[in-house]
Design an enzyme around this catalytic site. Structure first.
Site, PDB file in Angstrom:
ATOM      1  N   GLU A 185       0.806  -1.211   0.000  1.00  0.00           N
ATOM      2  CA  GLU A 185       0.000   0.000   0.000  1.00  0.00           C
ATOM      3  C   GLU A 185       0.847   1.272   0.000  1.00  0.00           C
ATOM      4  O   GLU A 185       0.349   2.371   0.178  1.00  0.00           O
ATOM      5  CB  GLU A 185      -0.932   0.020   1.226  1.00  0.00           C
TER       6      GLU A 185
ATOM      7  N   ASN B   3      -1.864  -9.124  -1.247  1.00  0.00           N
ATOM      8  CA  ASN B   3      -2.857  -8.573  -2.152  1.00  0.00           C
ATOM      9  C   ASN B   3      -2.188  -7.783  -3.280  1.00  0.00           C
ATOM     10  O   ASN B   3      -0.974  -7.615  -3.304  1.00  0.00           O
ATOM     11  CB  ASN B   3      -3.813  -7.667  -1.375  1.00  0.00           C
TER      12      ASN B   3
ATOM     13  N   ASP C  32      -8.073  -6.266  -1.127  1.00  0.00           N
ATOM     14  CA  ASP C  32      -7.038  -6.446  -0.101  1.00  0.00           C
ATOM     15  C   ASP C  32      -7.227  -7.781   0.636  1.00  0.00           C
ATOM     16  O   ASP C  32      -6.873  -7.908   1.801  1.00  0.00           O
ATOM     17  CB  ASP C  32      -7.029  -5.273   0.902  1.00  0.00           C
TER      18      ASP C  32
ATOM     19  N   MET D 181       8.787   6.999  15.470  1.00  0.00           N
ATOM     20  CA  MET D 181       8.212   8.104  14.685  1.00  0.00           C
ATOM     21  C   MET D 181       9.273   8.626  13.723  1.00  0.00           C
ATOM     22  O   MET D 181      10.093   9.471  14.082  1.00  0.00           O
ATOM     23  CB  MET D 181       7.743   9.199  15.657  1.00  0.00           C
TER      24      MET D 181
END
Ligand code: CA
Length: 717
Positions: free
Chosen positions: A220, A297, A342, A690
């Site tokens: 993705e 996927n 997906d 992060m």
């Protein structure tokens, strides 16, 4: 030691002048010391290097040597010391606090009285399995490796692997690393993809027969062509690589399987990468020297854009059987041909000998996202049976003649929009199912969500951008088919019928463990660790860990005592707050409010576990002199989604515990705007999971702040 003993006995025999009584007494003492030292020897040194034979040996109850316990991935332990009669005496024997960890989703391994596990930022620890004393830890320094670069994916990981004297794990940034099991010293490290590729690893490597297999995630995150690689367990040299989908035919095919697969694609799929990334679901089968790989996927999800004239798009959403030595293609079974939802097949692949119609079948059991439970003959990939284990609205059934799903008209959102169940989060995800050869049942954590797909905004010119979230179809939560989000069910793989089911209010119950005394254990997002009667699902015992559980339990026996260990640390997609079901935000597992732990239970355990922090709910900060610019906030919302802020800080900036809730954080306030820039653009908090987004302009940073303030101010107007 043995020689010394013999010499001493010989000495005594020579000096027969001592009275026979003393002699016999001393001999007894010597024999006792000898036996005791042998016992110590066995306990302190070892069952030797890890072999396929050892990993396959279900009777070795003192260890848990691979992800699903044995190569068959059954997560079944024959241990019976803890049973339905005494399970109410189960209590914490020791605990290890992990204050710097966040999401903990991994399966620990046990070897020679030591427990090993991987935590947040891929730190691996080794702990005395009897006492919980930390022996060593290894930090792969992921933040240093990323070093201010953009990054995708998560800081959590599902597990480690062992072979020979080595322990293997993979990192967020794409390294596969081997450590010496005993010392924790690094033996080798190799890159499995270039650091600048928008890929990541959260999966456990699979070690077998002197090799280690790993894939990656990233379908993705921009154009992506999935592959798995096997490395030499001793040297880290690449042994073989198998691509999941074909590349540009003009560049030639790597092998005959890719040439065959290319015939099932249309348009210029290679420009989109095609996908198929294998981020989970690796099983080694020593009987056939085969590795089974669960494939991902499509990239992008929407087949109209990826492969516009249709086609099955091999080897997306399949089980691929590859020769373990060479990586050569053996067979495949595709669960979702031409996938567009997906519905990947990255879920666990469990092996068992099943007696079906009087014959023993060498079976694979697999429950992928698409909602069907598959039993496959692993000698040739032939489908034996498939039935829906959850509400399925995209296909009516699987046709046994063709082995293919019979799709329902409209399921491919042909007219642009359609509500479908299961959702992209699957009817079952990576949360491990277990199988008991005693009950003959599979214990399957199940999800019940629906999604509303809409691709009206996407045309053939759409292209995925590296490091940007892109699926070429919009999706929002649809009306759930059930009044609850999840369930734990017992499934009979022979009759392909549900035997019992326990509805669960919150989705995403963690992976399961089943034992020889027919006890079934599962941790829940609510923080409960529950023991059920595996035969009927009756709840027999539970423990409140005071923090959501997302990892599966393991069990082992040492000195005649049965232990049960589990990592407590709300994690995974549900905890990151972008998944469906607002329930995750209602649990109160706020970032930093509760302590992550490794808990180990025994019958009559007497550890005093410090109480957990109470549930905390975000109190958004109202910045009175901040005027939200709606255009900037809208631009910020797009940036928030595209740059994956959403995958840890949650949809609508409502966090579920894996990262700070930005509405109640001081960092996005105007007076701290320079710090906000340092964190978001420069990545000074990469060590906390992060990473920075280096290319953001000052205006884009402002747009993000306006989006966050808009969400924070919502409750105040
Ligand atoms: Ca996916």
């Amino acid at each position: 030691m043995v020689i010394q003993f013999i010499l001493k006995v010989l000495g005594f025999l020579v000096e027969r002048s001592v009275t026979s009584q003393i002699f016999v007494g001393m001999l007894k003492a010597q024999v006792l010391i000898f036996v005791l030292s042998l016992c110590c020897l066995k306990a302190s040194f070892a069952n030797g290097p890890v072999t396929d034979k050892a990993i396959s040996d279900s009777s070795n109850t003192s260890e848990w040597l691979s992800y699903g316990r044995n190569h068959n991935e059954q997560r079944y332990s024959p241990l019976t010391k803890i049973d339905s009669k005494n399970v109410n005496q189960l209590a914490v024997e020791w605990y290890l606090d992990l204050p710097n960890d966040v999401g903990l989703v991994s399966t620990p391994l046990v070897k020679d009285g030591v427990i090993y596990f991987i935590g947040t930022m891929n730190v691996v620890r080794s702990v005395d399995a009897r006492t919980g004393q930390l022996l060593w830890s290894y930090d792969p320094k992921v933040a240093e490796e990323i070093g201010g670069r953009k990054q995708v994916g998560w800081a959590h990981n599902r597990g480690i692997s062992m072979f020979g004297n080595n322990l293997f794990f993979a990192t967020w940034d794409g390294r596969l690393i081997a450590l010496d099991i005993k010392t924790g010293k690094r033996k080798w490290s190799t890159r499995t993809f270039h650091i600048d590729e928008p890929l990541y690893i959260t999966g456990a490597p699979k070690a077998f027969r002197g090799k280690v297999l790993i894939g990656n995630g990233g379908t993705e995150n921009g154009p992506s062509r999935g592959y798995v690689s096997a490395y030499d367990a001793e040297t880290g040299a690449l042994a073989w690589r198998f691509f999941i989908v074909p590349g540009d035919p003009k560049e030639g095919f790597e092998n005959a399987a890719m040439e065959m697969a290319a015939k099932t694609w249309t348009g210029e799929w290679w420009k989109h990468g095609g996908g198929g990334n294998s981020w989970h679901g690796f099983t080694y089968d020593p009987e056939f020297n085969t590795v089974y790989v669960g494939t991902g996927n499509g990239s992008p999800w929407n087949q109209k854009i990826r492969s516009p004239e249709g086609g099955d798009n091999l080897f997306l959403c399949s089980i691929l059987a590859l020769d373990a030595d060479t990586g050569e293609y053996k067979w495949h079974y595709q669960t979702t041909p031409g996938e567009t939802w997906d519905f990947n097949s990255n879920m666990d692949i469990v092996l068992a000998d099943l007696k079906i119609e009087g014959k023993v079948v060498k079976a694979i059991m697999h429950a992928p996202k698409n909602g069907f439970f598959y039993v496959i003959d692993r000698t040739d990939g032939r489908l034996i049976s498939a039935e829906a284990f959850a509400d399925v609205s995209w296909a009516s059934h699987v046709d046994m003649k063709t082995g293919r799903p019979v799709e329902i008209e409209g399921a491919r959102y042909e007219d642009g929009q359609q509500v479908i169940t299961p959702s992209p989060f699957g009817a079952h995800s990576w949360h491990a199912m277990s199988y008991s050869p005693r009950t003959g049942l599979v214990y399957l954590p199940t999800l019940h969500w629906a999604v509303d797909y809409d691709d009206a905004a996407y045309g053939e010119e759409w292209r995925g951008k590296p490091f940007a979230l892109g699926t070429a179809v919009d999706f929002v939560e649809g009306e759930s088919p059930r009044p609850y989000e999840g369930s734990l069910q017992a499934w009979d793989p022979i009759t392909q019928k549900q035997v019992w089911s326990n509805p669960q209010e919150t989705g995403w119950g963690a992976g399961t463990l089943v034992t020889g005394s027919d006890l079934l254990f599962q941790g829940l997002p609510t923080g409960k660790l529950v023991a059920y009667d595996a035969k009927n699902g009756e709840s027999l015992w539970s423990y409140d860990a005071g923090l959501g559980i997302s990892a599966p339990p393991i069990t082992y026996e040492l000195d005649g005592k049965q232990y049960l260990s589990i990592l407590v640390g709300f994690g995974g997609g549900y905890a990151s707050g972008f998944a469906f079901g607002a329930s995750a935000t209602k649990l109160g597992w706020a970032y930093g409010a509760q302590t992550r732990r490794l808990l180990t239970f025994t019958l009559g355990g007497s550890a005093k576990v410090p109480p957990q922090g109470r549930p905390v709910f975000a109190q958004p900060i109202f910045e009175s002199d901040f005027e939200v610019d709606s255009d900037l906030a809208t631009a910020g919302e797009t940036l928030y989604a595209e740059n994956f802020c959403v995958t840890c800080h949650g949809a609508n900036a409502i966090a579920s515990g894996m990262a700070p809730d930005l509405r109640s954080s001081a960092i996005p306030l105007s007076e701290l705007a320079p710090v906000f820039a340092q964190i978001v653009r420069e990545g000074i908090k990469t060590g906390r999971g992060m990473p920075g987004i280096p290319e953001l302009s000052d205006e884009e940073l402002e747009a993000l702040r306006h989006f966050i303030r808009m969400k924070a101010h919502e409750g105040f107007e």
